[in-house]
Design an enzyme around this catalytic site. Structure first.
Site, PDB file in Angstrom:
ATOM      1  N   ASP A  12       6.473   2.430 -21.324  1.00 26.37           N
ATOM      2  CA  ASP A  12       6.087   3.734 -21.848  1.00 26.37           C
ATOM      3  C   ASP A  12       4.567   3.828 -21.698  1.00 26.37           C
ATOM      4  OD1 ASP A  12       6.137   6.190 -23.251  1.00 26.37           O
ATOM      5  OD2 ASP A  12       5.813   5.164 -25.151  1.00 26.37           O
ATOM      6  N   ASP A  14       2.150   6.448 -23.805  1.00 19.81           N
ATOM      7  CA  ASP A  14       1.476   6.733 -25.071  1.00 19.81           C
ATOM      8  C   ASP A  14       1.815   5.672 -26.118  1.00 19.81           C
ATOM      9  OD1 ASP A  14       0.295   9.138 -24.187  1.00 19.81           O
ATOM     10  OD2 ASP A  14       2.141  10.241 -24.575  1.00 19.81           O
ATOM     11  N   ASP A  23      -1.398  13.408 -25.443  1.00 28.12           N
ATOM     12  CA  ASP A  23      -1.379  14.844 -25.710  1.00 28.12           C
ATOM     13  C   ASP A  23      -2.242  15.177 -26.922  1.00 28.12           C
ATOM     14  OD1 ASP A  23       0.351  15.248 -23.595  1.00 28.12           O
ATOM     15  OD2 ASP A  23       2.147  15.320 -24.843  1.00 28.12           O
ATOM     16  N   ASP A  98       6.973  10.405 -21.547  1.00 29.69           N
ATOM     17  CA  ASP A  98       7.094  11.828 -21.834  1.00 29.69           C
ATOM     18  C   ASP A  98       5.724  12.496 -21.935  1.00 29.69           C
ATOM     19  OD1 ASP A  98       8.321  14.240 -22.361  1.00 29.69           O
ATOM     20  OD2 ASP A  98       8.671  13.837 -24.483  1.00 29.69           O
ATOM     21  N   ASP A 185       7.565   2.654 -27.719  1.00 30.94           N
ATOM     22  CA  ASP A 185       7.276   2.816 -29.145  1.00 30.94           C
ATOM     23  C   ASP A 185       8.039   3.954 -29.804  1.00 30.94           C
ATOM     24  OD1 ASP A 185       5.197   5.332 -29.801  1.00 30.94           O
ATOM     25  OD2 ASP A 185       5.274   4.711 -27.714  1.00 30.94           O
TER      26      ASP A 185
END
Length: 284
Positions: A12, A14, A23, A98, A185
């Site tokens: 992942d 972030d 973001d 994402d 996470d």
């Protein structure tokens, strides 16, 4: 980069590669926190971020401003070290996030990590004719059918489990089933964790949503669970698992003993058992 060793490591982005949500970091850094929080209840996150990019563009902010904010995002120095070490040992590294392509590529390039990764799987981004950064959903749920995942923790714009399935199909195209180490996470990382096999490993960040979801019903996860809290623990745990997988695969192929050069290329913390290797059901 070393020749492929049959291990796929999926990161992942972030709060896994960087220590913050990219973001939120960009929105806060460029002074749009209040507007973001006002609109958050009214639209999906991915759509909201595209809207925020439009608002920042209208206020005169440029791609250079976004990049400057991203380059200041905190990253634990042991995380790039872990990524480089895993790549050097021949692991196939992927990003599954994402966030969005512009944010991720900017950070990876800045830290000299882009070449370590085979691919970045994330929400597409582009710059339109007016110079505005546009962020689009990975699964186009606005104009097409929803991704249809029934786990209940995936956002409408991305089912990471479905993306992981595609990664593994491609990795196994040569006839060799890969072993997977998955690091994440968030809630969106739970679905791919459920799709891992018994010979795989999942590394949830301790105290974050995916860790909490796994702890609620440990029996749902077939893969061994190895939590981590910071960059140093991530590095030691990841490299210990890579070493273990290499040893097990070599033994299965009757190729032992391993070349001693492999042992010397792995940090001592990973070699000497400095990090516990245990399934979730064993308390530490």
């Amino acid at each position: 980069m070393a020749a492929g060793n049959g291990i796929v490591v999926v990161f992942d982005f972030d709060k896994t590669i960087i220590d913050v949500d990219s973001d939120n970091w960009v929105v806060d850094s460029l002074g749009l926190t209040e507007e973001f929080e006002r609109l958050l209840p009214t639209m999906p996150w991915n759509t909201l971020m595209d809207t925020m990019m439009g608002e920042l563009h209208a206020r005169g902010r440029t791609l250079g401003d976004f990049a400057a904010a991203l380059l200041a995002a905190p990253i634990d120095p042991r995380v790039p070290a872990a990524i480089r070490a895993a790549a050097a040992l021949g692991c196939d590294l992927r990003v599954l996030s994402d966030a969005n392509a512009f944010f991720i590529e900017t950070v990876l390039e800045h830290h000299g990590l882009r070449g370590c990764f085979t691919e970045v799987n994330t929400n597409p981004s582009r710059v339109d004719a007016g110079g505005r950064l546009r962020i689009e959903p990975y699964h186009d749920f606005l104009r097409g059918a929803p991704h249809g995942c029934g786990v209940g923790t995936c956002p409408p714009n991305m089912c990471k489990g479905q993306v992981l399935d595609r990664i593994l199909r491609e990795a196994a195209a040569g006839g060799r089933k890969p072993r997977v180490i998955y690091l994440g996470d968030g809630r969106g990382d739970y679905c791919p964790a459920l799709r891992l096999a018994r010979e795989d490993f999942v590394m949830p960040r301790r105290g974050y949503p995916v860790w909490d979801l796994i702890c609620e019903d440990p029996a749902r996860v077939q893969a061994e669970v190895h939590p981590w809290a910071d960059g140093a623990e991530m590095e030691a745990t990841l490299l210990a698992l890579v070493r273990r997988a290499l040893v097990e695969d070599a033994a299965a192929a009757a190729l032992l003993p391993l070349d001693c050069k492999l042992e010397s290329s792995i940090p001592a913390a990973a070699q000497d058992g400095g990090m516990p290797i245990m399934p979730l059901g064993v308390k530490n």
